[in-house]
Design a protein around this motif. Structure first.
Motif, PDB file in Angstrom:
ATOM      1  N   GLY A 206      68.857  18.492 -75.063  1.00  0.00           N
ATOM      2  CA  GLY A 206      68.076  19.709 -75.576  1.00  0.00           C
ATOM      3  C   GLY A 206      67.603  19.644 -77.006  1.00  0.00           C
ATOM      4  O   GLY A 206      66.817  20.632 -77.614  1.00  0.00           O
ATOM      5  N   GLY A 207      67.696  18.631 -77.849  1.00  0.00           N
ATOM      6  CA  GLY A 207      67.407  18.713 -79.063  1.00  0.00           C
ATOM      7  C   GLY A 207      65.673  18.429 -79.522  1.00  0.00           C
ATOM      8  O   GLY A 207      65.326  18.636 -80.536  1.00  0.00           O
ATOM      9  N   ILE A 208      65.136  17.878 -78.071  1.00  0.00           N
ATOM     10  CA  ILE A 208      63.812  17.619 -78.429  1.00  0.00           C
ATOM     11  C   ILE A 208      63.221  18.132 -77.104  1.00  0.00           C
ATOM     12  O   ILE A 208      63.890  18.296 -75.973  1.00  0.00           O
ATOM     13  N   ASP A 209      61.998  18.488 -77.160  1.00  0.00           N
ATOM     14  CA  ASP A 209      61.481  19.194 -75.937  1.00  0.00           C
ATOM     15  C   ASP A 209      60.620  17.770 -75.213  1.00  0.00           C
ATOM     16  O   ASP A 209      60.197  17.863 -74.330  1.00  0.00           O
ATOM     17  N   ALA A 210      60.175  16.974 -76.048  1.00  0.00           N
ATOM     18  CA  ALA A 210      59.334  15.694 -75.465  1.00  0.00           C
ATOM     19  C   ALA A 210      59.516  14.302 -76.321  1.00  0.00           C
ATOM     20  O   ALA A 210      60.068  14.693 -77.547  1.00  0.00           O
ATOM     21  N   ALA A 211      58.855  13.470 -76.050  1.00  0.00           N
ATOM     22  CA  ALA A 211      58.822  12.147 -76.664  1.00  0.00           C
ATOM     23  C   ALA A 211      57.779  11.368 -76.371  1.00  0.00           C
ATOM     24  O   ALA A 211      57.438  11.328 -75.176  1.00  0.00           O
ATOM     25  N   TRP A 212      57.079  10.816 -77.450  1.00  0.00           N
ATOM     26  CA  TRP A 212      55.880   9.880 -77.192  1.00  0.00           C
ATOM     27  C   TRP A 212      56.461   8.473 -77.700  1.00  0.00           C
ATOM     28  O   TRP A 212      56.761   8.121 -78.848  1.00  0.00           O
ATOM     29  N   VAL A 213      56.875   7.662 -76.625  1.00  0.00           N
ATOM     30  CA  VAL A 213      57.761   6.495 -76.823  1.00  0.00           C
ATOM     31  C   VAL A 213      57.177   5.155 -75.861  1.00  0.00           C
ATOM     32  O   VAL A 213      56.764   5.559 -74.945  1.00  0.00           O
ATOM     33  N   PRO A 214      57.659   4.004 -76.297  1.00  0.00           N
ATOM     34  CA  PRO A 214      57.496   3.050 -75.573  1.00  0.00           C
ATOM     35  C   PRO A 214      58.477   2.590 -74.443  1.00  0.00           C
ATOM     36  O   PRO A 214      59.412   3.299 -74.442  1.00  0.00           O
ATOM     37  N   GLU A 215      58.310   1.813 -73.775  1.00  0.00           N
ATOM     38  CA  GLU A 215      59.213   1.217 -72.712  1.00  0.00           C
ATOM     39  C   GLU A 215      60.263   0.393 -73.235  1.00  0.00           C
ATOM     40  O   GLU A 215      59.728  -0.482 -74.282  1.00  0.00           O
TER      41      GLU A 215
END
Length: 369
Positions: A206-215
């Motif tokens: 729960g430390g972040i709400d989302a992530a913009w990340v690669p595979e």
């Protein structure tokens, strides 16, 4: 802020950041060395070289070199010249290795390639080919974010300050009218730069709400209960954008063109095999990821399956999209307007493509001066 959340954010803040430089979609900075591709050198040495060292990341967005090494295609094309590899976790470290001569050819994201070229005033590297498109997603906690209109006030992770995904998120938020200070990550949305290795754990806790990340990080987050809210492909014309290029030091390109051509041929033939044998290619990719010189651990089916599917291998470097990504970094305030003229030299790639009965690819006017 809860005590648990505070501790998680504090832990994430200890991840090293490359302030002011464009990074890569990676997992750290140390390089792991592989001195064997599993196939013995055989025949005449290419360009008289004892070995050629290539650099790569342990990501599914680097499927080309990983599969090429695992199946012996690079070694086959280099004949009696031994192929060696170094696995990197961050773009700046790979650029440094290229500049120092520790590697000769590398697979890397567009942002560190742009930054390396710009910082050297066009003297350090050339992009000589494409490798992958796509494979990047915005994954959210579905309990906290229901739609793209719910991003304000949320905390979204990216792999590194100024890396390819960081630039993409900042640009997207700006287009939605959300203001964020690019350096601090503070604003209408909190952009938290977090090493991909720990992002799934922080997300789960729960430390972040989302992530913009690669595979494969995106698929790991989905496996943790996340939901893919946006596939970055949807933001680009025809769904194509460069996520991995091939680069070479200009010195090595000038002195050993036959070796560069051999590696390019191996890359083109590996990509063709991946497209025609997806099941076998996926297994080869996961086997290589599991090797000690890469990550030492195979990905489970519920991660490798979508991660492999979400990445498109390509020989075309998609040069027009690289220039657009550079513009996004400039608008975000992470990069001064670079002169990218001359960053590409696709001469040998187009020679290989012609020999394979394939059409040439374009450098979008950014070819060698």
């Amino acid at each position: 802020m809860s005590a648990v959340r505070h501790r998680l954010l504090a832990a994430a803040a200890t991840v090293p950041l490359l302030i002011g430089a464009l990074g890569a979609c990676g997992y750290g900075s140390e390089a792991k060395k592989d001195t064997s591709a599993g196939v013995a050198p055989k025949g005449a040495k290419t360009d008289g070289l004892d070995h050629v060292t290539i650099g790569l990341f342990g990501n599914t967005t680097h499927a080309t070199p990983l599969v090429g090494l695992q199946t012996g295609r690079f070694q086959k094309e280099l004949g009696g010249t031994k192929v060696k590899s170094s696995t990197f976790n961050a773009g700046p470290a790979e650029i440094e290795a290229l500049n120092s001569g520790a590697i000769d050819i590398g697979w890397i994201g567009p942002s560190p390639a742009i930054n390396g070229y710009a910082k050297s005033h066009g003297k350090s590297l050339k992009i000589i080919g494409g490798s992958a498109s796509g494979g990047v997603s915005l994954v959210v906690d579905p309990k906290k974010i229901k739609s793209l209109d719910d991003l304000k006030g949320k905390t979204i992770a990216t792999p590194q300050l100024g890396n390819t995904q960081d630039v993409a998120l900042l640009h997207y938020l700006a287009q939605k009218g959300l203001k964020v200070d690019a350096t601090t990550g503070k604003g209408d949305v909190t952009v938290q730069r977090t090493d991909n290795k720990v992002t799934p754990t922080i997300f789960r806790q729960g430390g972040i709400d989302a992530a913009w990340v690669p595979e494969p990080t995106a698929s790991k987050l989905v496996a943790e209960g996340g939901r893919t809210l946006l596939d970055e492909k949807k933001l680009w014309k025809d769904g194509k954008f460069v996520i991995t290029n091939m680069i070479v030091s200009q010195k090595f390109l000038k002195e050993h063109p036959k070796a560069v051509e051999a590696v390019l041929r191996a890359s083109v033939r590996t990509n063709a095999w991946i497209r025609s044998h997806p099941a076998e290619a996926k297994k080869a990719l996961n086997d290589k990821l599991a090797s000690p010189d890469v990550s030492g651990k195979a990905l489970p089916d519920n991660v490798i399956d979508p991660a492999f599917k979400n990445v498109d291998v390509t020989d075309d470097p998609l040069a027009a999209t690289l220039e657009e990504e550079a513009d996004h970094a400039v608008k975000a305030g992470l990069l001064k307007k670079p002169d990218l003229k001359g960053i590409y030299d696709l001469t040998l790639l187009n020679k290989v493509l012609k020999s394979e009965g394939r059409p040439p690819v374009s450098d979008a006017g950014l070819g060698s001066k």
